[in-house]
Write a protein that holds these residues in place. Structure first.
Motif, PDB file in Angstrom:
ATOM      1  N   GLY A 121       0.800  -1.226   0.000  1.00  0.00           N
ATOM      2  CA  GLY A 121       0.000   0.000   0.000  1.00  0.00           C
ATOM      3  C   GLY A 121       0.826   1.265   0.000  1.00  0.00           C
ATOM      4  N   ASN A 122       1.968   1.217  -0.682  1.00  0.00           N
ATOM      5  CA  ASN A 122       2.899   2.349  -0.653  1.00  0.00           C
ATOM      6  C   ASN A 122       3.142   2.886  -2.064  1.00  0.00           C
ATOM      7  OD1 ASN A 122       4.958   4.153  -0.266  1.00  0.00           O
ATOM      8  ND2 ASN A 122       6.404   2.687   0.594  1.00  0.00           N
ATOM      9  N   PRO A 123       2.779   4.136  -2.346  1.00  0.00           N
ATOM     10  CA  PRO A 123       2.959   4.709  -3.688  1.00  0.00           C
ATOM     11  C   PRO A 123       4.409   4.760  -4.148  1.00  0.00           C
ATOM     12  CG  PRO A 123       1.477   6.063  -2.364  1.00  0.00           C
ATOM     13  CD  PRO A 123       2.089   5.067  -1.434  1.00  0.00           C
ATOM     14  N   PHE A 124       5.377   4.844  -3.194  1.00  0.00           N
ATOM     15  CA  PHE A 124       6.779   4.934  -3.620  1.00  0.00           C
ATOM     16  C   PHE A 124       7.533   3.605  -3.434  1.00  0.00           C
ATOM     17  CE2 PHE A 124       6.812   6.760   0.752  1.00  0.00           C
ATOM     18  CZ  PHE A 124       7.706   5.906   1.381  1.00  0.00           C
ATOM     19  N   ALA A 125       6.793   2.510  -3.307  1.00  0.00           N
ATOM     20  CA  ALA A 125       7.427   1.204  -3.077  1.00  0.00           C
ATOM     21  C   ALA A 125       8.396   0.823  -4.195  1.00  0.00           C
ATOM     22  CB  ALA A 125       6.365   0.126  -2.912  1.00  0.00           C
ATOM     23  N   ASN A 126       8.064   1.205  -5.437  1.00  0.00           N
ATOM     24  CA  ASN A 126       8.909   0.825  -6.568  1.00  0.00           C
ATOM     25  C   ASN A 126       9.783   1.969  -7.066  1.00  0.00           C
ATOM     26  OD1 ASN A 126       8.105  -1.918  -6.750  1.00  0.00           O
ATOM     27  ND2 ASN A 126       6.176  -1.266  -7.681  1.00  0.00           N
ATOM     28  N   ASN A 127       9.929   2.998  -6.233  1.00  0.00           N
ATOM     29  CA  ASN A 127      10.888   4.075  -6.526  1.00  0.00           C
ATOM     30  C   ASN A 127      12.263   3.664  -6.007  1.00  0.00           C
ATOM     31  OD1 ASN A 127       8.560   5.334  -7.265  1.00  0.00           O
ATOM     32  ND2 ASN A 127       8.850   7.158  -6.016  1.00  0.00           N
ATOM     33  N   THR A 128      13.311   4.208  -6.624  1.00  0.00           N
ATOM     34  CA  THR A 128      14.654   3.924  -6.123  1.00  0.00           C
ATOM     35  C   THR A 128      14.905   4.730  -4.846  1.00  0.00           C
ATOM     36  OG1 THR A 128      15.587   5.633  -7.545  1.00  0.00           O
ATOM     37  CG2 THR A 128      15.578   3.371  -8.385  1.00  0.00           C
ATOM     38  N   LEU A 129      15.771   4.208  -3.994  1.00  0.00           N
ATOM     39  CA  LEU A 129      16.027   4.842  -2.692  1.00  0.00           C
ATOM     40  C   LEU A 129      16.445   6.301  -2.824  1.00  0.00           C
ATOM     41  CD1 LEU A 129      17.969   2.169  -0.598  1.00  0.00           C
ATOM     42  CD2 LEU A 129      15.702   3.083  -0.151  1.00  0.00           C
ATOM     43  N   ASP A 130      17.276   6.602  -3.826  1.00  0.00           N
ATOM     44  CA  ASP A 130      17.833   7.954  -3.947  1.00  0.00           C
ATOM     45  C   ASP A 130      16.810   8.986  -4.406  1.00  0.00           C
ATOM     46  OD1 ASP A 130      17.974   6.470  -6.437  1.00  0.00           O
ATOM     47  OD2 ASP A 130      18.996   8.224  -7.269  1.00  0.00           O
ATOM     48  N   THR A 131      15.607   8.552  -4.814  1.00  0.00           N
ATOM     49  CA  THR A 131      14.610   9.509  -5.321  1.00  0.00           C
ATOM     50  C   THR A 131      13.496   9.803  -4.321  1.00  0.00           C
ATOM     51  OG1 THR A 131      13.272   7.748  -6.337  1.00  0.00           O
ATOM     52  CG2 THR A 131      15.025   8.735  -7.687  1.00  0.00           C
ATOM     53  N   ILE A 132      13.462   9.082  -3.204  1.00  0.00           N
ATOM     54  CA  ILE A 132      12.358   9.246  -2.242  1.00  0.00           C
ATOM     55  C   ILE A 132      12.563  10.508  -1.410  1.00  0.00           C
ATOM     56  CG2 ILE A 132      11.164   8.198  -0.270  1.00  0.00           C
ATOM     57  CD1 ILE A 132      12.052   5.469  -1.464  1.00  0.00           C
ATOM     58  N   THR A 133      11.507  11.309  -1.304  1.00  0.00           N
ATOM     59  CA  THR A 133      11.582  12.591  -0.597  1.00  0.00           C
ATOM     60  C   THR A 133      10.641  12.610   0.610  1.00  0.00           C
ATOM     61  OG1 THR A 133       9.799  13.590  -1.896  1.00  0.00           O
ATOM     62  CG2 THR A 133      12.048  13.740  -2.801  1.00  0.00           C
ATOM     63  N   ALA A 134      10.808  13.640   1.422  1.00  0.00           N
ATOM     64  CA  ALA A 134       9.914  13.830   2.565  1.00  0.00           C
ATOM     65  C   ALA A 134       8.476  14.022   2.090  1.00  0.00           C
ATOM     66  CB  ALA A 134      10.364  15.033   3.390  1.00  0.00           C
ATOM     67  N   HIS A 135       8.317  14.660   0.927  1.00  0.00           N
ATOM     68  CA  HIS A 135       6.971  14.866   0.371  1.00  0.00           C
ATOM     69  C   HIS A 135       6.317  13.522   0.039  1.00  0.00           C
ATOM     70  CE1 HIS A 135       4.027  15.658  -2.890  1.00  0.00           C
ATOM     71  NE2 HIS A 135       3.740  16.705  -2.127  1.00  0.00           N
ATOM     72  N   ASP A 136       7.097  12.587  -0.507  1.00  0.00           N
ATOM     73  CA  ASP A 136       6.568  11.253  -0.802  1.00  0.00           C
ATOM     74  C   ASP A 136       6.063  10.583   0.474  1.00  0.00           C
ATOM     75  OD1 ASP A 136       7.219  11.357  -3.527  1.00  0.00           O
ATOM     76  OD2 ASP A 136       9.263  10.676  -3.124  1.00  0.00           O
ATOM     77  N   ILE A 137       6.836  10.716   1.537  1.00  0.00           N
ATOM     78  CA  ILE A 137       6.490  10.079   2.809  1.00  0.00           C
ATOM     79  C   ILE A 137       5.263  10.742   3.428  1.00  0.00           C
ATOM     80  CG2 ILE A 137       7.332   9.573   5.141  1.00  0.00           C
ATOM     81  CD1 ILE A 137      10.166   9.447   3.895  1.00  0.00           C
ATOM     82  N   ASP A 138       5.197  12.069   3.374  1.00  0.00           N
ATOM     83  CA  ASP A 138       4.016  12.769   3.880  1.00  0.00           C
ATOM     84  C   ASP A 138       2.763  12.355   3.109  1.00  0.00           C
ATOM     85  OD1 ASP A 138       5.172  14.232   5.938  1.00  0.00           O
ATOM     86  OD2 ASP A 138       5.717  15.913   4.639  1.00  0.00           O
ATOM     87  N   SER A 139       2.906  12.158   1.800  1.00  0.00           N
ATOM     88  CA  SER A 139       1.770  11.718   0.986  1.00  0.00           C
ATOM     89  C   SER A 139       1.298  10.337   1.427  1.00  0.00           C
ATOM     90  CB  SER A 139       2.158  11.689  -0.494  1.00  0.00           C
ATOM     91  OG  SER A 139       2.473  12.986  -0.949  1.00  0.00           O
ATOM     92  N   LEU A 140       2.250   9.464   1.788  1.00  0.00           N
ATOM     93  CA  LEU A 140       1.889   8.138   2.295  1.00  0.00           C
ATOM     94  C   LEU A 140       1.070   8.269   3.575  1.00  0.00           C
ATOM     95  CD1 LEU A 140       2.196   4.998   2.387  1.00  0.00           C
ATOM     96  CD2 LEU A 140       4.288   5.387   3.705  1.00  0.00           C
TER      97      LEU A 140
END
Length: 381
Positions: free
Chosen positions: A100-119
């Motif tokens: 249930g994670n929108p950034f599950a298939n993003n690479t580690l170096d591209t994940i931002t605080a905004h992505d996490i807040d969206s989760l």
């Protein structure tokens, strides 16, 4: 550190040799282009080489978050926590950080605080509790901290994220009338002493099911809480240490509680006599007729049935503990004593949970303060 520059059409590109891949031993290079002049490319190359030599350069990780979090959990994190805790958090990782994670298939170096807040916002919209989302945040923070230590990313994006503040859910507790109706309905059930002990001591379900006869001092009327019983899929029933260091405690009990426990002991003697070698003696206070550990989930199923039969408010097993604490606090039992009885880390924890239950009679406070002021006045005004 070797490097060179070459021209491609109207722009310049630098190439620098990186340390060989530590796993495969293959040669690696860093290439960066589109510089307008050779001088500009050479300046950028020198700056990069300095960063590389001083350990300031971190090669961007192309590992997918879903792959990393699973590897981190299985090979690192789960080996450092209790098996029961690992099982519950394994579900959280699978359900919320992979599936249930929108950034599950993003690479580690591209994940931002905004992505996490969206989760977190997605979980809030799905009506998960704020306390549960904070647990997801804690897992993410630990995971990204390890990614930093393993030189997969330069900084932890979870530390810049903004998890929701915890909103305490309204506590459900029983009145004396509901307690008596439930206990009356439970009378004659094999699980009656379990519910009775929960209401009369405030012990947790796992602590009650992990209780052994050697933990009970019948003469001094004291129960020693030393372990907890849990069921872990693929591992079965396991005994672990209590939740915190303070959870290992001594609980004074009444004569009536001792009598209930003595009746349980007598019943077990009858089982042993009847079953003989078929009885598996684990010294458990609460067990099946064969002496094996009680299924924690079965206790909940029985409780739901008895609640329906008694016609009382539906509460969780853990709310029996809250009910015990609320009765003590509403009747002016010192919070330090209540905290020790419940096995909280310190009285502050007890206060945070039960502050709204404490008597709030302040009508006499002004008079007390005024009287003290007058009694300690050196010269009359």
């Amino acid at each position: 550190m070797d490097g060179h520059i070459y021209q491609r059409r109207k722009t310049f590109t630098y190439v620098v040799d990186l340390p060989k891949d530590p796993v495969t031993g293959k040669r690696r290079q860093k290439t960066k282009g589109r510089f307008k002049t050779e001088k500009e490319a050479r300046r950028a190359m020198r700056k990069f080489i300095v960063q590389l030599e001083e350990g300031e350069y971190l090669e961007p990780s192309k590992e997918l978050f879903s792959e990393f979090i699973l590897n981190w959990f299985n090979e690192h994190y789960s080996k450092r926590i209790k098996a029961t805790t690992a099982e519950s958090r394994r579900y959280t990782v699978k359900k919320h950080l992979i599936e249930g994670n929108p950034f599950a298939n993003n690479t580690l170096d591209t994940i931002t605080a905004h992505d996490i807040d969206s989760l977190y916002n997605t979980k809030l919209d799905a009506e998960y509790s704020t306390s549960y989302i904070r647990k997801i945040h804690q897992l993410l923070t630990k995971a990204f901290d390890q990614a930093v230590k393993w030189n997969k990313i330069k900084e932890n994006p979870a530390k810049k994220a903004d998890p929701p503040c915890i909103k305490r859910e309204e506590m459900r507790i029983w009145s004396f009338e509901h307690i008596h109706r439930f206990l009356d309905e439970s009378t004659g059930e094999r699980t009656f002493p379990i519910f009775y002990l929960a209401l009369y001591t405030g012990m947790r379900r796992g602590e009650i099911l992990g209780l052994m006869w050697k933990d009970i001092d019948f003469d001094k009327k004291v129960i020693h809480v030393k372990r907890t019983l849990s069921f872990v899929p693929k591992k079965g029933y396991i005994f672990t240490s209590p939740k915190t260091a303070r959870s290992k405690r001594q609980i004074p009990v009444s004569n009536e509680v001792i009598q209930v426990l003595q009746q349980v002991q007598q019943t077990q003697r009858e089982w042993k006599k009847r079953l003989q070698d078929a009885y598996e003696d684990n010294d458990l206070v609460f067990c099946t007729e064969l002496g094996k550990p009680q299924d924690p989930q079965n206790i909940l199923r029985v409780m739901r049935r008895l609640i329906e039969g008694a016609g009382v408010t539906r509460i969780r097993f853990h709310d029996l503990r809250h009910t015990h604490a609320s009765i003590l606090l509403n009747n002016n039992v010192d919070i330090v004593k209540v905290s020790a009885r419940l096995g909280h880390a310190n009285p502050r924890v007890t206060l945070e949970i039960y502050a709204h239950l404490l008597p709030n009679n302040q009508s006499e406070v002004p008079e007390v303060f005024e009287d003290l002021m007058k009694r300690n006045l050196k010269e009359p005004r």
